[in-house]
Motif scaffolding. Structure first.
Motif, PDB file in Angstrom:
ATOM      1  N   VAL A  26       0.812  -1.110  -0.054  1.00 46.81           N
ATOM      2  CA  VAL A  26       0.098   0.083  -0.188  1.00 46.81           C
ATOM      3  C   VAL A  26       0.905   1.154  -0.044  1.00 46.81           C
ATOM      4  O   VAL A  26       0.613   2.284  -0.659  1.00 46.81           O
ATOM      5  N   ASN A  27       2.201   1.091   0.889  1.00 49.51           N
ATOM      6  CA  ASN A  27       2.820   2.417   1.144  1.00 49.51           C
ATOM      7  C   ASN A  27       3.594   2.442  -0.438  1.00 49.51           C
ATOM      8  O   ASN A  27       3.670   3.755  -0.888  1.00 49.51           O
ATOM      9  N   GLN A  30       0.497   3.630  -3.106  1.00 50.39           N
ATOM     10  CA  GLN A  30      -0.552   4.489  -2.665  1.00 50.39           C
ATOM     11  C   GLN A  30      -0.524   5.814  -3.826  1.00 50.39           C
ATOM     12  O   GLN A  30      -1.520   6.060  -4.063  1.00 50.39           O
ATOM     13  N   SER A  31       0.522   6.282  -3.932  1.00 50.26           N
ATOM     14  CA  SER A  31       0.518   7.675  -4.711  1.00 50.26           C
ATOM     15  C   SER A  31       0.189   7.257  -6.241  1.00 50.26           C
ATOM     16  O   SER A  31      -0.352   8.137  -6.906  1.00 50.26           O
ATOM     17  N   TYR A  32       0.568   6.096  -6.823  1.00 50.59           N
ATOM     18  CA  TYR A  32       0.314   5.788  -8.200  1.00 50.59           C
ATOM     19  C   TYR A  32      -1.159   5.547  -8.355  1.00 50.59           C
ATOM     20  O   TYR A  32      -1.646   6.312  -9.193  1.00 50.59           O
ATOM     21  N   PHE A  34      -3.302   6.526  -6.060  1.00 49.96           N
ATOM     22  CA  PHE A  34      -4.355   7.707  -6.128  1.00 49.96           C
ATOM     23  C   PHE A  34      -4.381   8.713  -7.100  1.00 49.96           C
ATOM     24  O   PHE A  34      -5.347   9.138  -7.638  1.00 49.96           O
ATOM     25  N   THR A  35      -3.186   8.776  -7.732  1.00 50.48           N
ATOM     26  CA  THR A  35      -3.130   9.742  -9.027  1.00 50.48           C
ATOM     27  C   THR A  35      -3.918   9.046 -10.103  1.00 50.48           C
ATOM     28  O   THR A  35      -4.522   9.834 -10.597  1.00 50.48           O
ATOM     29  N   LEU A  38      -7.219  10.028  -9.381  1.00 50.49           N
ATOM     30  CA  LEU A  38      -7.698  11.480  -9.463  1.00 50.49           C
ATOM     31  C   LEU A  38      -7.701  11.915 -10.976  1.00 50.49           C
ATOM     32  O   LEU A  38      -8.505  12.927 -11.213  1.00 50.49           O
ATOM     33  N   ARG A  39      -7.290  10.969 -11.782  1.00 54.45           N
ATOM     34  CA  ARG A  39      -7.273  11.304 -13.135  1.00 54.45           C
ATOM     35  C   ARG A  39      -8.665  11.067 -13.651  1.00 54.45           C
ATOM     36  O   ARG A  39      -9.319  11.668 -14.596  1.00 54.45           O
ATOM     37  N   ARG A  44     -10.385  15.173  -4.499  1.00 51.45           N
ATOM     38  CA  ARG A  44      -9.487  14.351  -3.622  1.00 51.45           C
ATOM     39  C   ARG A  44     -10.263  13.449  -2.643  1.00 51.45           C
ATOM     40  O   ARG A  44     -10.094  12.482  -2.420  1.00 51.45           O
ATOM     41  N   GLU A  48      -9.732   9.503  -3.047  1.00 48.87           N
ATOM     42  CA  GLU A  48      -8.981   8.713  -1.941  1.00 48.87           C
ATOM     43  C   GLU A  48      -9.871   7.328  -1.616  1.00 48.87           C
ATOM     44  O   GLU A  48      -9.553   6.213  -1.505  1.00 48.87           O
ATOM     45  N   ALA A  51      -9.397   4.824  -4.394  1.00 49.27           N
ATOM     46  CA  ALA A  51      -8.103   4.246  -4.254  1.00 49.27           C
ATOM     47  C   ALA A  51      -8.193   3.285  -3.063  1.00 49.27           C
ATOM     48  O   ALA A  51      -7.334   2.492  -3.207  1.00 49.27           O
ATOM     49  N   GLN A  52      -8.658   3.704  -1.950  1.00 51.25           N
ATOM     50  CA  GLN A  52      -8.950   2.734  -0.791  1.00 51.25           C
ATOM     51  C   GLN A  52      -9.443   1.381  -1.261  1.00 51.25           C
ATOM     52  O   GLN A  52      -9.230   0.346  -1.099  1.00 51.25           O
ATOM     53  N   PHE A  55      -7.160  -0.885  -3.212  1.00 53.31           N
ATOM     54  CA  PHE A  55      -6.378  -1.711  -2.391  1.00 53.31           C
ATOM     55  C   PHE A  55      -7.339  -2.684  -1.759  1.00 53.31           C
ATOM     56  O   PHE A  55      -6.674  -4.005  -1.603  1.00 53.31           O
TER      57      PHE A  55
END
Lengths: 192, 180
Positions: A26-27, A30-32, A34-35, A38-39, A44, A48, A51-52, A55
């Motif tokens: 997850v760590n 997560q930014s990949y 989440f990005t 967001l696309r 946000r 989020e 994104a959750q 996972f």
């Protein structure tokens, strides 16, 4: 110093019962994820939440990951389908290329700033804002290619398209990105 | 013909073709032959150099864009969520191929049985009739067709299989609902 464990090693550890090891994945991603969210999802909080969900779905289906592709490719495939499902469910407004509202939003966005503020915006911020004005498909193909460390073949697998189609789409997405930058951020483009 | 534009689909404009080739060059997707042809064009033509510079700036701009970061609690939220869940068994484990082959064998046997039964009941000595179809449907006794022990048994079996399938589906939905 301990070497960074590979995705496969961590997955084996999770499947053998050490569920806490999933936090490493997850760590790591997560930014990949989440990005990517967001696309598709323009907000946000919603991104989020999506994104959750991505996972959680990946965790539930982890036993089905066969290692035939990179874990990231598999995860981004789940991300793409989850985002599309979310959009369908919520019937959110997606920002299509031909949607005039996009330009209205962008125009208002710039209209509220003075020249000094625009000058202070970084080049990176400008490109990022221009990406947000693209259609989700265009924004995603650019994100996956540049940030997701995915080849054209892997992006094709994620998006369910042919590699050649993805190649052309990437090319056109960059043309449209350039147009957006020139149209909405002309002052900043000249400073590049 | 220019080696750079030999493989392009018809209808492409020159500028778009040039951009496509330059993007492939920047992305490292060109073949050796294309690379040297593009390098030659860049040396020879100012128009190509200007476009290359423009595209390279866009490329570098995108490369520098940073990924978005979720909130600090993101990982904890995910871990809290999965703590209540179980990893689903691998699809390959609960779809046993022997069961699939068994079902297939059952249906093939039934179809072959019906065909065999039908063929054995045919009167091969019949000379046919003038009718195109050759069968007078008004004279067919449908009650005899469904008064056969084999057919009745087959239908009961199908109903039982259908109920078992429905039971499994509803059981799965219940589990999912409880997990959620």
């Amino acid at each position: 110093m301990q070497a960074e464990r590979s995705d496969i090693e961590i997955i084996e550890q999770v499947l053998s019962g050490d569920h806490a090891a999933y936090a490493v994945l997850v760590n790591r991603y997560q930014s990949y994820v989440f990005t990517i969210a967001l696309r598709y999802v323009k907000g946000r909080e919603d991104a989020e939440e999506v994104a959750q969900d991505i996972f959680v779905k990946a965790y539930r289906a982890l036993a089905d990951f066969k290692g035939g592709s990179k874990f990231s490719t598999w995860l981004y495939t789940i991300a793409t389908t989850t985002c599309i499902t979310f959009l369908r469910k919520k019937k959110l407004e997606t920002y299509s290329l031909d949607n005039e509202k996009v330009f209205a939003v962008a125009d208002n966005f710039d209209g509220g700033m003075n020249a000094n503020q625009i000058e202070q915006k970084s080049k990176v911020n400008m490109v990022n804002r221009a990406i947000q004005l693209l259609s989700p498909d265009d924004a995603q193909v650019i994100t996956l290619f540049y940030k997701g460390e995915q080849s054209l073949e892997e992006i094709a697998q994620i998006m369910g398209k042919e590699p050649n189609t993805v190649k052309v789409q990437l090319h056109r997405a960059r043309i449209r990105l350039k147009e957006k930058m020139q149209r909405h951020f002309a002052a900043e483009v000249n400073d590049l | 013909m220019d080696p750079l534009f030999d493989n392009l689909p018809p209808g492409h404009e020159f500028e778009e073709d040039m951009e496509l080739r330059l993007w492939e060059y920047i992305d490292g997707l060109s073949t050796d032959q294309e690379r040297s042809a593009i390098e030659h064009m860049l040396v020879e033509h100012a128009e190509w150099r200007a476009k290359y510079k423009e595209l390279l700036e866009v490329h570098r701009g995108i490369e520098e864009v940073e990924l978005e970061q979720p909130s600090m609690r993101f990982t904890r939220n995910v871990m809290d969520e999965i703590a209540r869940l179980q990893i689903a068994p691998a699809t390959r484990n609960y779809i046993n191929k022997n069961i699939i082959y068994g079902i297939a064998a059952f249906f093939i046997t039934v179809i072959v049985g019906f065909l065999g039964y039908g063929i054995s009941q045919m009167e091969w000595s019949s000379t046919g009739s003038d009718s195109l179809v050759g069968v007078d449907f008004s004279s067919v006794d449908y009650s005899r067709m469904f008064n056969n022990n084999f057919v009745n048994g087959f239908m009961v079996l199908n109903i039982i299989l259908g109920l078992m399938l429905l039971d499994r589906y509803l059981g799965q939905r219940k589990k999912e609902w409880q997990a959620a």
